[in-house]
Design a protein around this motif. Structure first.
Motif, PDB file in Angstrom:
ATOM      1  N   MET A   1       0.837  -1.201   0.000  1.00 25.26           N
ATOM      2  CA  MET A   1       0.000   0.000   0.000  1.00 25.26           C
ATOM      3  C   MET A   1       0.876   1.258   0.000  1.00 25.26           C
ATOM      4  O   MET A   1       2.015   1.234   0.466  1.00 25.26           O
ATOM      5  N   ARG A   2       0.302   2.324  -0.496  1.00 26.36           N
ATOM      6  CA  ARG A   2       0.900   3.651  -0.379  1.00 26.36           C
ATOM      7  C   ARG A   2       0.237   4.330   0.816  1.00 26.36           C
ATOM      8  O   ARG A   2      -0.973   4.583   0.808  1.00 26.36           O
ATOM      9  N   ILE A   3       1.051   4.610   1.845  1.00 29.17           N
ATOM     10  CA  ILE A   3       0.514   5.087   3.108  1.00 29.17           C
ATOM     11  C   ILE A   3       1.014   6.490   3.399  1.00 29.17           C
ATOM     12  O   ILE A   3       2.231   6.730   3.457  1.00 29.17           O
ATOM     13  N   VAL A   4       0.087   7.409   3.584  1.00 22.81           N
ATOM     14  CA  VAL A   4       0.431   8.752   4.042  1.00 22.81           C
ATOM     15  C   VAL A   4       0.666   8.686   5.550  1.00 22.81           C
ATOM     16  O   VAL A   4      -0.167   8.158   6.296  1.00 22.81           O
ATOM     17  N   LEU A   5       1.796   9.219   5.998  1.00 21.97           N
ATOM     18  CA  LEU A   5       2.107   9.284   7.424  1.00 21.97           C
ATOM     19  C   LEU A   5       2.261  10.748   7.801  1.00 21.97           C
ATOM     20  O   LEU A   5       3.270  11.386   7.471  1.00 21.97           O
ATOM     21  N   THR A   6       1.251  11.299   8.477  1.00 20.35           N
ATOM     22  CA  THR A   6       1.354  12.685   8.922  1.00 20.35           C
ATOM     23  C   THR A   6       2.169  12.752  10.207  1.00 20.35           C
ATOM     24  O   THR A   6       2.186  11.809  11.001  1.00 20.35           O
ATOM     25  N   GLY A   7       2.847  13.870  10.401  1.00 20.13           N
ATOM     26  CA  GLY A   7       3.705  13.987  11.578  1.00 20.13           C
ATOM     27  C   GLY A   7       4.910  13.085  11.514  1.00 20.13           C
ATOM     28  O   GLY A   7       5.456  12.674  12.546  1.00 20.13           O
TER      29      GLY A   7
ATOM     30  N   LEU B   1      -0.860  18.378   1.416  1.00 14.30           N
ATOM     31  CA  LEU B   1      -1.540  17.228   1.996  1.00 14.30           C
ATOM     32  C   LEU B   1      -2.611  16.670   1.072  1.00 14.30           C
ATOM     33  O   LEU B   1      -2.705  15.445   0.882  1.00 14.30           O
ATOM     34  N   GLY B   2      -3.426  17.528   0.485  1.00 18.89           N
ATOM     35  CA  GLY B   2      -4.508  17.060  -0.384  1.00 18.89           C
ATOM     36  C   GLY B   2      -4.002  16.262  -1.568  1.00 18.89           C
ATOM     37  O   GLY B   2      -4.529  15.188  -1.892  1.00 18.89           O
ATOM     38  N   GLU B   3      -2.961  16.759  -2.209  1.00 23.18           N
ATOM     39  CA  GLU B   3      -2.376  16.068  -3.364  1.00 23.18           C
ATOM     40  C   GLU B   3      -1.786  14.721  -2.960  1.00 23.18           C
ATOM     41  O   GLU B   3      -1.926  13.720  -3.682  1.00 23.18           O
ATOM     42  N   ILE B   4      -1.133  14.684  -1.798  1.00 22.30           N
ATOM     43  CA  ILE B   4      -0.491  13.446  -1.344  1.00 22.30           C
ATOM     44  C   ILE B   4      -1.543  12.402  -0.977  1.00 22.30           C
ATOM     45  O   ILE B   4      -1.438  11.226  -1.342  1.00 22.30           O
ATOM     46  N   VAL B   5      -2.592  12.815  -0.273  1.00 21.93           N
ATOM     47  CA  VAL B   5      -3.650  11.886   0.120  1.00 21.93           C
ATOM     48  C   VAL B   5      -4.373  11.336  -1.105  1.00 21.93           C
ATOM     49  O   VAL B   5      -4.747  10.159  -1.149  1.00 21.93           O
TER      50      VAL B   5
ATOM     51  N   ALA C   1     -11.751  15.412  -0.469  1.00 24.84           N
ATOM     52  CA  ALA C   1     -11.356  15.803  -1.824  1.00 24.84           C
ATOM     53  C   ALA C   1     -10.837  14.617  -2.628  1.00 24.84           C
ATOM     54  O   ALA C   1     -10.973  14.587  -3.858  1.00 24.84           O
ATOM     55  N   ALA C   2     -10.257  13.620  -1.948  1.00 24.43           N
ATOM     56  CA  ALA C   2      -9.734  12.445  -2.653  1.00 24.43           C
ATOM     57  C   ALA C   2     -10.863  11.683  -3.340  1.00 24.43           C
ATOM     58  O   ALA C   2     -10.647  11.040  -4.377  1.00 24.43           O
ATOM     59  N   GLY C   3     -12.046  11.704  -2.743  1.00 21.92           N
ATOM     60  CA  GLY C   3     -13.215  11.113  -3.380  1.00 21.92           C
ATOM     61  C   GLY C   3     -13.141   9.606  -3.550  1.00 21.92           C
ATOM     62  O   GLY C   3     -13.682   9.068  -4.535  1.00 21.92           O
TER      63      GLY C   3
END
Length: 372
Positions: free
Chosen positions: A1-7, A39-43, A81-83
């Motif tokens: 998976m491609r996982i966004v990790l904030t912080g 963040l929006g683009e990455i998510v 926004a990712a929808g």
């Protein structure tokens, strides 16, 4: 998976990224203050999100509460926004049941993020965490344990309120976040170690009395003591190293104690290395490991994971020293002399082939490919 990790650059974020790199094949998309505006683009390009970004302390309670709720608003907007359905895991807190600024801010963020996730057809998991501690925590910010470590090393005595507390090592918290990527549950609650604030201080004083003046390992007879010792050692690195070893010499030659340990498991080994060869290029999540050069010349090099700076220690068997590897730091040893290098290695636990706690990674940044 491609996982966004904030912080990803923070305390829990670094440890979560470390565990993802060691134990999974997921591609991690780190989000920090520097790229939060994206963040929006990455998510939009991800399959899942692990949200650990947060505000622990600030100048005012309003800054703490609003800071956490705004981070939640930003992530909820990105999810909407990712929808598409996303798996979203959030590092929650037992503080949400308490009427304080941190708890209110995290509760608001949790509600907003969960609503956006389920509205898009995704699955939201709250990982409710007790008090965390571990390597590289910031004093007076992440944990009272980090403050106690700093005070112990600097010879200060902080104000100690003898309250009961539940402590969870940050790597155990990271493991719960990883488990949340697969669970059908909507809430996970990992349990920590029940203790008292004063007991933590007393253990740290005991560790310090053994380790700093004598270079010996304290009693490592429980997982909690090992975690506290690794946390304490991280506060000493790199200024405290190398540790000088004392030769006892007479007409027959020299005797050098390389390891003294007051309790727990332990295993010693040695290696010979021909000139120009490098051993190692790996890191550990828990293992306490000591290098001591007995004969020859060597360079011991270390790099903190996800950083570029390399620290080098040039050592020789003629002046024996020990270097103890901090967890989460890639390390190796190179024979820089013209003769055979003899090195002794010691670790706090027996080698177990089924769980070696050894993860390959080059020390040299020039050898790195794309990081996961």
């Amino acid at each position: 998976m491609r996982i966004v990790l904030t912080g990803a650059g923070g305390f829990l974020g670094w440890h979560t990224r470390l565990r993802l790199a060691a134990l999974t094949d997921h591609e991690v998309l780190p989000v920090t203050r520097e790229n939060w505006s994206q963040l929006g683009e990455i998510v939009a390009g991800a399959d899942a999100v692990i949200h650990v970004a947060g505000v622990n302390r600030a100048e005012t309670d309003d800054d703490v509460e609003l800071g956490n709720s705004r981070l939640g608003d930003d992530l909820a907007s990105a999810i909407s926004a990712a929808g598409k359905p996303l798996r979203v895991v959030m590092s929650g807190t037992i503080q949400v049941d308490r009427d304080n600024a941190y708890g209110r801010g995290k509760r608001a963020a949790q509600t907003t993020i969960a609503s956006a996730t389920t509205a898009a057809g995704g699955h939201f998991v709250d990982v409710c965490l007790p008090n965390l501690f571990g390597e590289h925590g910031r004093p007076h910010y992440n944990s009272f344990v980090a403050t106690f470590v700093h005070s112990t090393i600097s010879g200060q005595t902080p104000q100690i309120n003898d309250n009961p507390v539940e402590l969870l090592h940050v790597q155990a918290a990271a493991q719960s976040l990883l488990e949340a990527l697969d669970t059908s549950e909507v809430r996970l609650r990992p349990e920590g170690t029940p203790t008292r604030v004063s007991e933590v201080w007393d253990i740290l004083q005991e560790l310090h009395r053994s380790y700093v003046p004598l270079g010996e390992f304290p009693d490592l007879g429980s997982a909690f003591r090992i975690d506290l010792f690794n946390t304490y050692r991280a506060g000493l690195f790199p200024e405290h190293y190398p540790i000088a070893l004392t030769p006892h010499s007479d007409s027959r030659g020299s005797f050098v104690e390389t390891v003294r340990c007051r309790g727990g498991e332990g295993q010693s080994s040695f290696s010979t290395t021909v000139p120009g060869i490098t051993r190692g290029d790996h890191y550990h999540l828990v293992k306490i490991e000591r290098f001591a050069v007995i004969q020859g010349q060597a360079r011991i090099s270390l790099r903190k994971m996800f950083h570029d700076e390399v620290l080098d220690f040039d050592v020789t068997g003629d002046r024996p020293v020990a270097i103890d590897m901090p967890v989460g730091w890639v390390h190796n040893i190179t024979n820089t002399g013209s003769d055979i290098l003899l090195t002794q290695f010691w670790s706090h636990e027996l080698f177990r082939p089924e769980a070696p706690d050894t993860f390959p990674e080059p020390v040299s940044p020039t050898s790195l490919g794309a990081q996961r």
